[in-house]
Design a protein around this motif. Structure first.
Motif, PDB file in Angstrom:
ATOM      1  N   VAL A 132       4.698   7.609   6.915  1.00 40.93           N
ATOM      2  CA  VAL A 132       4.937   6.875   8.156  1.00 40.93           C
ATOM      3  C   VAL A 132       3.783   5.928   8.448  1.00 40.93           C
ATOM      4  CG1 VAL A 132       4.014   8.845   9.470  1.00 40.93           C
ATOM      5  CG2 VAL A 132       5.381   7.100  10.645  1.00 40.93           C
ATOM      6  N   THR A 133       4.134   4.686   8.816  1.00 44.49           N
ATOM      7  CA  THR A 133       3.151   3.668   9.181  1.00 44.49           C
ATOM      8  C   THR A 133       3.371   3.258  10.626  1.00 44.49           C
ATOM      9  OG1 THR A 133       2.947   2.825   6.923  1.00 44.49           O
ATOM     10  CG2 THR A 133       2.323   1.320   8.689  1.00 44.49           C
ATOM     11  N   SER A 134       2.266   3.167  11.385  1.00 45.81           N
ATOM     12  CA  SER A 134       2.343   2.868  12.814  1.00 45.81           C
ATOM     13  C   SER A 134       1.229   1.925  13.229  1.00 45.81           C
ATOM     14  CB  SER A 134       2.217   4.174  13.616  1.00 45.81           C
ATOM     15  OG  SER A 134       2.052   3.922  14.992  1.00 45.81           O
ATOM     16  N   ILE A 174      -3.778  -0.394  11.972  1.00 45.39           N
ATOM     17  CA  ILE A 174      -2.572   0.384  11.704  1.00 45.39           C
ATOM     18  C   ILE A 174      -2.964   1.666  10.974  1.00 45.39           C
ATOM     19  CG2 ILE A 174      -1.123  -1.679  11.575  1.00 45.39           C
ATOM     20  CD1 ILE A 174      -0.931  -1.229   8.577  1.00 45.39           C
ATOM     21  N   SER A 175      -2.051   2.630  10.981  1.00 44.86           N
ATOM     22  CA  SER A 175      -2.293   3.917  10.335  1.00 44.86           C
ATOM     23  C   SER A 175      -1.089   4.293   9.491  1.00 44.86           C
ATOM     24  CB  SER A 175      -2.520   5.017  11.383  1.00 44.86           C
ATOM     25  OG  SER A 175      -3.631   4.714  12.211  1.00 44.86           O
ATOM     26  N   LYS A 179       0.826  -1.208   0.000  1.00 39.06           N
ATOM     27  CA  LYS A 179       0.000   0.000   0.000  1.00 39.06           C
ATOM     28  C   LYS A 179       0.863   1.264   0.000  1.00 39.06           C
ATOM     29  CE  LYS A 179      -4.085  -1.995   2.286  1.00 39.06           C
ATOM     30  NZ  LYS A 179      -5.060  -1.659   1.219  1.00 39.06           N
ATOM     31  N   MET A 180       1.989   1.230   0.720  1.00 37.69           N
ATOM     32  CA  MET A 180       2.877   2.389   0.728  1.00 37.69           C
ATOM     33  C   MET A 180       3.490   2.609  -0.651  1.00 37.69           C
ATOM     34  SD  MET A 180       4.756   1.863   4.444  1.00 37.69           S
ATOM     35  CE  MET A 180       5.690   3.408   4.454  1.00 37.69           C
ATOM     36  N   VAL A 181       3.923   1.538  -1.297  1.00 40.90           N
ATOM     37  CA  VAL A 181       4.499   1.651  -2.637  1.00 40.90           C
ATOM     38  C   VAL A 181       3.443   2.156  -3.618  1.00 40.90           C
ATOM     39  CG1 VAL A 181       5.501   0.361  -4.565  1.00 40.90           C
ATOM     40  CG2 VAL A 181       6.266  -0.104  -2.222  1.00 40.90           C
ATOM     41  N   GLY A 203      11.242  28.144   9.644  1.00 40.06           N
ATOM     42  CA  GLY A 203       9.792  28.076   9.706  1.00 40.06           C
ATOM     43  C   GLY A 203       9.164  26.885   9.006  1.00 40.06           C
ATOM     44  N   ALA A 204       9.979  25.953   8.499  1.00 35.80           N
ATOM     45  CA  ALA A 204       9.428  24.772   7.840  1.00 35.80           C
ATOM     46  C   ALA A 204       8.839  23.825   8.880  1.00 35.80           C
ATOM     47  CB  ALA A 204      10.504  24.057   7.037  1.00 35.80           C
ATOM     48  N   ARG A 205       7.719  23.194   8.523  1.00 31.13           N
ATOM     49  CA  ARG A 205       7.061  22.278   9.431  1.00 31.13           C
ATOM     50  C   ARG A 205       6.470  21.127   8.645  1.00 31.13           C
ATOM     51  NH1 ARG A 205       4.107  24.512  13.000  1.00 31.13           N
ATOM     52  NH2 ARG A 205       4.930  26.628  12.781  1.00 31.13           N
ATOM     53  N   LEU A 206       6.010  20.101   9.342  1.00 25.50           N
ATOM     54  CA  LEU A 206       5.338  18.983   8.701  1.00 25.50           C
ATOM     55  C   LEU A 206       3.846  19.260   8.650  1.00 25.50           C
ATOM     56  CD1 LEU A 206       7.255  15.994  10.361  1.00 25.50           C
ATOM     57  CD2 LEU A 206       7.427  16.755   7.984  1.00 25.50           C
ATOM     58  N   ARG A 207       3.259  19.047   7.465  1.00 24.30           N
ATOM     59  CA  ARG A 207       1.838  19.307   7.259  1.00 24.30           C
ATOM     60  C   ARG A 207       1.204  18.082   6.604  1.00 24.30           C
ATOM     61  NH1 ARG A 207       0.906  24.191   3.437  1.00 24.30           N
ATOM     62  NH2 ARG A 207       1.711  22.692   1.927  1.00 24.30           N
ATOM     63  N   LEU A 208       0.071  17.659   7.108  1.00 26.65           N
ATOM     64  CA  LEU A 208      -0.599  16.481   6.565  1.00 26.65           C
ATOM     65  C   LEU A 208      -0.903  16.681   5.080  1.00 26.65           C
ATOM     66  CD1 LEU A 208      -1.851  13.687   7.328  1.00 26.65           C
ATOM     67  CD2 LEU A 208      -4.031  14.896   7.498  1.00 26.65           C
ATOM     68  N   ALA A 209      -0.567  15.631   4.287  1.00 24.60           N
ATOM     69  CA  ALA A 209      -0.792  15.715   2.844  1.00 24.60           C
ATOM     70  C   ALA A 209      -1.601  14.542   2.307  1.00 24.60           C
ATOM     71  CB  ALA A 209       0.559  15.778   2.115  1.00 24.60           C
ATOM     72  N   GLY A 210      -1.829  13.516   3.120  1.00 23.71           N
ATOM     73  CA  GLY A 210      -2.601  12.377   2.628  1.00 23.71           C
ATOM     74  C   GLY A 210      -2.590  11.228   3.621  1.00 23.71           C
ATOM     75  N   ARG A 211      -3.344  10.182   3.291  1.00 27.46           N
ATOM     76  CA  ARG A 211      -3.434   9.020   4.167  1.00 27.46           C
ATOM     77  C   ARG A 211      -3.707   7.789   3.318  1.00 27.46           C
ATOM     78  NH1 ARG A 211      -8.695   7.435   5.255  1.00 27.46           N
ATOM     79  NH2 ARG A 211      -8.134   6.646   7.304  1.00 27.46           N
ATOM     80  N   ILE A 212      -3.448   6.631   3.899  1.00 30.99           N
ATOM     81  CA  ILE A 212      -3.736   5.353   3.252  1.00 30.99           C
ATOM     82  C   ILE A 212      -4.895   4.700   3.982  1.00 30.99           C
ATOM     83  CG2 ILE A 212      -2.859   3.007   2.843  1.00 30.99           C
ATOM     84  CD1 ILE A 212      -0.136   4.222   2.289  1.00 30.99           C
ATOM     85  N   GLU A 213      -5.830   4.175   3.219  1.00 25.64           N
ATOM     86  CA  GLU A 213      -6.999   3.503   3.791  1.00 25.64           C
ATOM     87  C   GLU A 213      -6.676   2.038   4.104  1.00 25.64           C
ATOM     88  OE1 GLU A 213      -9.975   4.577   4.544  1.00 25.64           O
ATOM     89  OE2 GLU A 213     -10.182   6.517   3.523  1.00 25.64           O
ATOM     90  N   TYR A 214      -7.136   1.591   5.268  1.00 29.70           N
ATOM     91  CA  TYR A 214      -7.052   0.182   5.659  1.00 29.70           C
ATOM     92  C   TYR A 214      -8.447  -0.273   6.097  1.00 29.70           C
ATOM     93  CZ  TYR A 214      -1.969   0.756   5.836  1.00 29.70           C
ATOM     94  OH  TYR A 214      -0.656   1.015   5.511  1.00 29.70           O
ATOM     95  N   PRO A 215      -8.688  -1.581   6.091  1.00 32.21           N
ATOM     96  CA  PRO A 215      -9.977  -2.067   6.608  1.00 32.21           C
ATOM     97  C   PRO A 215     -10.189  -1.570   8.036  1.00 32.21           C
ATOM     98  CG  PRO A 215      -8.821  -3.828   5.475  1.00 32.21           C
ATOM     99  CD  PRO A 215      -7.849  -2.682   5.571  1.00 32.21           C
ATOM    100  N   SER A 216     -11.393  -1.098   8.322  1.00 31.30           N
ATOM    101  CA  SER A 216     -11.683  -0.541   9.639  1.00 31.30           C
ATOM    102  C   SER A 216     -12.614  -1.450  10.419  1.00 31.30           C
ATOM    103  CB  SER A 216     -12.312   0.855   9.503  1.00 31.30           C
ATOM    104  OG  SER A 216     -13.514   0.780   8.768  1.00 31.30           O
TER     105      SER A 216
END
Length: 265
Positions: free
Chosen positions: A207-209, A255-256, A51-53, A231-244
């Protein structure tokens, strides 16, 4: 506003270098006895690696998708760093999908790096994937620097950050360490700051956790990670869906995986 004092996981053996050295020593022995046994692929039961690839292929390098930053990544040139590379399987999967730029896996366990090198040694007919013993929290940044040619000055090179930084379970392990840094913080509290230092402007962190929820990962990397001096920071840009699943009226997943961009605002 989120509480600036983070909640922590209880320290565990999985947060110690000794645990990982022992595990990869065992996996080296197994690989020597049977070269088909390449060791553990973390989160394989959730197909996280594939899924990450696929996410990188579809959302970061495909011009048909809206890019995460000013231009899509070029898989033929993108520089990718895998933090806590284990047996190297994630980088090998990227190479198999046509990511032909520099791929470097780092781990603080020399036994992990040895295993990844042995597994990679059996893969022929492709550009080599690099592996190096390096501690993400304490290793000199110069040891994993990316050098690129300055446009119009082919003889000159300059340091640049990585296009992609990957983490498949490494922040989980760091979060289980009871060690503290020079500021008295649990060492996981400085992890996001190191990621920011490794990324180029507009670069992405995937990142996967299994220890932290999506909301908690956002808190760690968007809220509790200190911005750089510029002033650079990390900003959310997307997510991967998993069975919930649903339990007690709450929706969750085991996992997320979140994608963050190094942004200037």
């Amino acid at each position: 506003m989120a509480d600036p004092a983070p909640a922590h996981l209880d320290p565990s053996a999985l947060g110690t270098k000794e645990y990982w050295d022992t595990l990869y020593t065992r996996e080296l022995t197994n690989h020597a006895a049977n070269p088909q046994d390449e060791g553990t692929v973390w989160f394989d039961d959730a197909d996280a690696q594939a899924k990450m690839v696929a996410y990188l292929d579809e959302h970061c390098s495909n011009p048909d998708h809206e890019p995460l930053h000013h231009e899509p990544l070029d898989p033929s040139r993108a520089a990718v760093l895998d933090l806590g590379c284990g047996n190297g399987s994630l980088l090998f999967a990227l190479r198999d999908e046509g990511w032909e730029g520099r791929l470097l896996g780092v781990d603080y366990s020399a036994r992990s790096v040895e295993l990844a090198g042995r597994v990679g040694g059996g893969r022929k007919g492709e550009r080599e994937v690099e592996f190096k013993v390096w501690d993400v929290l304490n290793g000199p940044l110069s040891e994993v620097a990316v050098a690129v040619a300055v446009e119009g000055e082919s003889e000159t090179e300059t340091a640049a950050g990585w296009d992609v930084v990957l983490d498949k379970g490494t922040f989980d392990a760091v979060s289980l360490s009871g060690e503290r840094d020079g500021q008295g913080r649990r060492i996981c509290e400085g992890y996001g700051e190191r990621v920011l230092q490794l990324l180029r402007p507009g670069g992405i962190f995937l990142v996967t956790s299994c220890n932290w929820t999506e909301a908690e990962l956002r808190d760690w990397f968007e809220t509790k990670t200190r911005p750089t001096e510029a002033g650079a920071r990390l900003r959310l840009a997307g997510r991967i869906e998993y069975p919930s699943f649903h339990f007690g009226g709450v929706k969750g997943q085991t996992i997320s995986t979140l994608c963050f961009e190094k942004a200037s605002n």
